[in-house]
Design a protein around this motif. Sequence first.
Motif, PDB file in Angstrom:
ATOM      1  N   THR A 327     -18.226  11.067  19.721  1.00  0.00           N
ATOM      2  CA  THR A 327     -18.536  10.940  18.304  1.00  0.00           C
ATOM      3  C   THR A 327     -18.756  12.306  17.668  1.00  0.00           C
ATOM      4  OG1 THR A 327     -20.021   9.912  16.705  1.00  0.00           O
ATOM      5  CG2 THR A 327     -21.000  10.657  18.768  1.00  0.00           C
ATOM      6  N   ASP A 328     -18.426  12.405  16.381  1.00  0.00           N
ATOM      7  CA  ASP A 328     -18.671  13.645  15.643  1.00  0.00           C
ATOM      8  C   ASP A 328     -19.850  13.512  14.690  1.00  0.00           C
ATOM      9  OD1 ASP A 328     -17.562  11.905  13.837  1.00  0.00           O
ATOM     10  OD2 ASP A 328     -15.923  13.230  13.204  1.00  0.00           O
ATOM     11  N   ARG A 329     -20.583  12.413  14.804  1.00  0.00           N
ATOM     12  CA  ARG A 329     -21.766  12.239  13.958  1.00  0.00           C
ATOM     13  C   ARG A 329     -22.736  11.279  14.642  1.00  0.00           C
ATOM     14  NH1 ARG A 329     -17.466   9.740  11.436  1.00  0.00           N
ATOM     15  NH2 ARG A 329     -17.593   7.472  11.195  1.00  0.00           N
ATOM     16  N   ALA A 330     -23.992  11.332  14.222  1.00  0.00           N
ATOM     17  CA  ALA A 330     -25.009  10.435  14.770  1.00  0.00           C
ATOM     18  C   ALA A 330     -24.865   9.053  14.154  1.00  0.00           C
ATOM     19  CB  ALA A 330     -26.400  10.989  14.506  1.00  0.00           C
ATOM     20  N   PHE A 331     -25.187   8.037  14.934  1.00  0.00           N
ATOM     21  CA  PHE A 331     -25.000   6.661  14.463  1.00  0.00           C
ATOM     22  C   PHE A 331     -25.910   6.307  13.295  1.00  0.00           C
ATOM     23  CE2 PHE A 331     -28.322   6.433  17.666  1.00  0.00           C
ATOM     24  CZ  PHE A 331     -29.268   5.620  17.083  1.00  0.00           C
ATOM     25  N   ASP A 332     -27.030   7.046  13.166  1.00  0.00           N
ATOM     26  CA  ASP A 332     -27.971   6.711  12.088  1.00  0.00           C
ATOM     27  C   ASP A 332     -27.888   7.697  10.918  1.00  0.00           C
ATOM     28  OD1 ASP A 332     -29.027   8.830  13.484  1.00  0.00           O
ATOM     29  OD2 ASP A 332     -31.023   7.955  13.750  1.00  0.00           O
ATOM     30  N   ASP A 333     -26.769   8.436  10.839  1.00  0.00           N
ATOM     31  CA  ASP A 333     -26.621   9.376   9.723  1.00  0.00           C
ATOM     32  C   ASP A 333     -26.665   8.677   8.367  1.00  0.00           C
ATOM     33  OD1 ASP A 333     -26.501  11.603  11.290  1.00  0.00           O
ATOM     34  OD2 ASP A 333     -24.340  11.930  11.091  1.00  0.00           O
ATOM     35  N   PHE A 334     -26.227   7.410   8.338  1.00  0.00           N
ATOM     36  CA  PHE A 334     -26.187   6.683   7.056  1.00  0.00           C
ATOM     37  C   PHE A 334     -27.581   6.568   6.439  1.00  0.00           C
ATOM     38  CE2 PHE A 334     -27.506   3.361   9.916  1.00  0.00           C
ATOM     39  CZ  PHE A 334     -28.294   2.522   9.143  1.00  0.00           C
ATOM     40  N   ALA A 335     -28.617   6.637   7.295  1.00  0.00           N
ATOM     41  CA  ALA A 335     -29.985   6.473   6.796  1.00  0.00           C
ATOM     42  C   ALA A 335     -30.685   7.804   6.564  1.00  0.00           C
ATOM     43  CB  ALA A 335     -30.797   5.636   7.776  1.00  0.00           C
ATOM     44  N   GLY A 336     -29.954   8.909   6.723  1.00  0.00           N
ATOM     45  CA  GLY A 336     -30.573  10.213   6.563  1.00  0.00           C
ATOM     46  C   GLY A 336     -30.953  10.493   5.115  1.00  0.00           C
ATOM     47  N   SER A 337     -31.993  11.267   4.941  1.00  0.00           N
ATOM     48  CA  SER A 337     -32.461  11.595   3.588  1.00  0.00           C
ATOM     49  C   SER A 337     -32.272  13.072   3.268  1.00  0.00           C
ATOM     50  CB  SER A 337     -33.942  11.230   3.434  1.00  0.00           C
ATOM     51  OG  SER A 337     -34.728  11.900   4.415  1.00  0.00           O
ATOM     52  N   GLY A 338     -31.448  13.764   4.088  1.00  0.00           N
ATOM     53  CA  GLY A 338     -31.174  15.162   3.822  1.00  0.00           C
ATOM     54  C   GLY A 338     -32.244  16.072   4.391  1.00  0.00           C
ATOM     55  N   SER A 339     -32.071  17.365   4.146  1.00  0.00           N
ATOM     56  CA  SER A 339     -32.984  18.382   4.664  1.00  0.00           C
ATOM     57  C   SER A 339     -33.786  18.973   3.506  1.00  0.00           C
ATOM     58  CB  SER A 339     -32.193  19.481   5.364  1.00  0.00           C
ATOM     59  OG  SER A 339     -33.055  20.512   5.796  1.00  0.00           O
ATOM     60  N   ASP A 340     -35.104  18.878   3.607  1.00  0.00           N
ATOM     61  CA  ASP A 340     -35.966  19.357   2.530  1.00  0.00           C
ATOM     62  C   ASP A 340     -37.266  19.832   3.171  1.00  0.00           C
ATOM     63  OD1 ASP A 340     -37.888  19.548   0.458  1.00  0.00           O
ATOM     64  OD2 ASP A 340     -36.720  18.162  -0.775  1.00  0.00           O
ATOM     65  N   ARG A 341     -37.486  21.157   3.225  1.00  0.00           N
ATOM     66  CA  ARG A 341     -38.667  21.702   3.884  1.00  0.00           C
ATOM     67  C   ARG A 341     -39.961  21.245   3.204  1.00  0.00           C
ATOM     68  NH1 ARG A 341     -37.693  26.280   6.980  1.00  0.00           N
ATOM     69  NH2 ARG A 341     -39.866  26.074   7.594  1.00  0.00           N
ATOM     70  N   LEU A 343     -40.361  18.404   1.619  1.00  0.00           N
ATOM     71  CA  LEU A 343     -40.582  17.000   1.989  1.00  0.00           C
ATOM     72  C   LEU A 343     -41.157  16.919   3.403  1.00  0.00           C
ATOM     73  CD1 LEU A 343     -40.329  13.943   1.585  1.00  0.00           C
ATOM     74  CD2 LEU A 343     -37.945  14.129   2.333  1.00  0.00           C
ATOM     75  N   ASN A 344     -40.627  17.728   4.327  1.00  0.00           N
ATOM     76  CA  ASN A 344     -41.135  17.719   5.702  1.00  0.00           C
ATOM     77  C   ASN A 344     -42.618  18.072   5.732  1.00  0.00           C
ATOM     78  OD1 ASN A 344     -38.577  17.115   6.575  1.00  0.00           O
ATOM     79  ND2 ASN A 344     -38.096  19.195   7.255  1.00  0.00           N
ATOM     80  N   ALA A 345     -42.989  19.075   4.965  1.00  0.00           N
ATOM     81  CA  ALA A 345     -44.398  19.474   4.916  1.00  0.00           C
ATOM     82  C   ALA A 345     -45.254  18.352   4.356  1.00  0.00           C
ATOM     83  CB  ALA A 345     -44.543  20.735   4.079  1.00  0.00           C
ATOM     84  N   HIS A 346     -44.733  17.678   3.326  1.00  0.00           N
ATOM     85  CA  HIS A 346     -45.478  16.567   2.737  1.00  0.00           C
ATOM     86  C   HIS A 346     -45.652  15.438   3.748  1.00  0.00           C
ATOM     87  CE1 HIS A 346     -46.888  13.692  -0.227  1.00  0.00           C
ATOM     88  NE2 HIS A 346     -45.947  12.843   0.202  1.00  0.00           N
ATOM     89  N   LEU A 347     -44.578  15.132   4.525  1.00  0.00           N
ATOM     90  CA  LEU A 347     -44.656  14.050   5.496  1.00  0.00           C
ATOM     91  C   LEU A 347     -45.649  14.367   6.614  1.00  0.00           C
ATOM     92  CD1 LEU A 347     -40.854  13.128   5.759  1.00  0.00           C
ATOM     93  CD2 LEU A 347     -42.669  11.785   4.660  1.00  0.00           C
ATOM     94  N   MET A 348     -45.822  15.630   6.924  1.00  0.00           N
ATOM     95  CA  MET A 348     -46.770  16.019   7.970  1.00  0.00           C
ATOM     96  C   MET A 348     -48.186  16.212   7.424  1.00  0.00           C
ATOM     97  SD  MET A 348     -44.645  18.679  10.394  1.00  0.00           S
ATOM     98  CE  MET A 348     -44.005  19.685   9.022  1.00  0.00           C
ATOM     99  N   GLY A 349     -48.337  16.053   6.108  1.00  0.00           N
ATOM    100  CA  GLY A 349     -49.646  16.182   5.512  1.00  0.00           C
ATOM    101  C   GLY A 349     -50.143  17.599   5.428  1.00  0.00           C
ATOM    102  N   ILE A 350     -49.196  18.566   5.361  1.00  0.00           N
ATOM    103  CA  ILE A 350     -49.620  19.962   5.306  1.00  0.00           C
ATOM    104  C   ILE A 350     -49.140  20.623   4.019  1.00  0.00           C
ATOM    105  CG2 ILE A 350     -49.700  20.205   7.803  1.00  0.00           C
ATOM    106  CD1 ILE A 350     -46.974  21.580   7.676  1.00  0.00           C
ATOM    107  N   GLY A 351     -48.558  19.828   3.121  1.00  0.00           N
ATOM    108  CA  GLY A 351     -48.086  20.407   1.868  1.00  0.00           C
ATOM    109  C   GLY A 351     -49.249  20.609   0.903  1.00  0.00           C
ATOM    110  N   GLU A 352     -48.992  21.396  -0.136  1.00  0.00           N
ATOM    111  CA  GLU A 352     -50.035  21.646  -1.136  1.00  0.00           C
ATOM    112  C   GLU A 352     -50.213  20.412  -2.040  1.00  0.00           C
ATOM    113  OE1 GLU A 352     -49.159  25.167  -3.286  1.00  0.00           O
ATOM    114  OE2 GLU A 352     -49.298  26.451  -1.519  1.00  0.00           O
TER     115      GLU A 352
END
Length: 352
Positions: A327-341, A343-352
């Motif tokens: 395969t040239d892609r992950a099977f769950d790529d359809f559910a991806g929400s993109g790359s956002d640093r 957003l990642n910080a917010h999800l980990m509870g470390i954002g401002e």
Amino acid sequence: MRTIKGPAIFLAQFAGDEAPFNTLESMADWAAGLGYKGLQVPSGDARLFDLEKAAESQTYCDEVTGMLADKGLCITELSTHLQGQLVAVHPAYDVQFDGFAAPHVRGNPKARQAWAVEQMKLAAKASRRLGLTAQASFSGALAWPYFYAWPQRPAGLVEDAFDELARRWKPILDVFDENGVDIGFELHPGEDLHDGATFEMFLDRVGNHPRANILYDPSHFVLQQLDYLAFLDIYHSRVKCFHVKDAEFRPNGRVGVYGGYQNWADRPGRFRSLGDGQVDFGQIFSKLAQYDFAGWAVLEWECALKHPEQGAAEGAPFIERHIIRVTDRAFDDFAGSGSDRMLNAHLMGIGE
């Protein structure tokens, strides 16, 4: 990950004096008609291939590869199993192995070994001219007659045997390195390199040489009762060639791993045509895809029961079915929400 190349077929067990098995061109027509795309060519069979000419003549190599390309085929690897065997021969096998050598060195072990070493070096050069990156071979054996320690082996016997084996192979490996070609040693009972432990003993003595690698054939591990799937987890980075060969092991109350000196049909451990044995090829092809194996899936036909031509005809579609188009892609790529640093910080509870 890469998709394994194939199907291919090792010609040694089919070559003979009768057409279509007596020339490379006629064997190529036969193999292509069965659906094969690659040929593993025995370099010591003058009916099929002129090793000395190939080592010296780019024109000859281009003619061979061009002829095969016209039929939709290519050479996957050269085989030097017979010449590699003669690099190290215990005297107990001198008479039996003399038949592997050129007539002018038979009966003279020192001359036979020198001839075998030169043959290996020629094969390295020929492989380079053919555009190949790997070669299939045997290691030979000096310690094999003593594999079962009775009477007790003298201290240091095995170590000395592997020291000598490495001494003989190191210059050959260096020539292969100069030519950009790997040796895939087929780990095989009867050879000093027959399992993972013995391969490691050799590898240590040749300084982890980059050209000392493995031809993976699960059938030999079935007969030794070695875990052939775990083997890939451990040694996948050294696996450069792959023989697709089936086997079964069915012990009984009379005979076990050692075979009781019985013929192949009556041994508990015996080679079988593809699909007739116990090897889990689905898992093997999955692991080779996972580990990014870059080589060919090559049928080696050996069976105690089935006719070779039936085995060859069944082999190509069997291999084709097992090759995984990676395969040239992950099977769950359809559910991806993109790359956002952020957003990642917010999800980990470390954002401002």
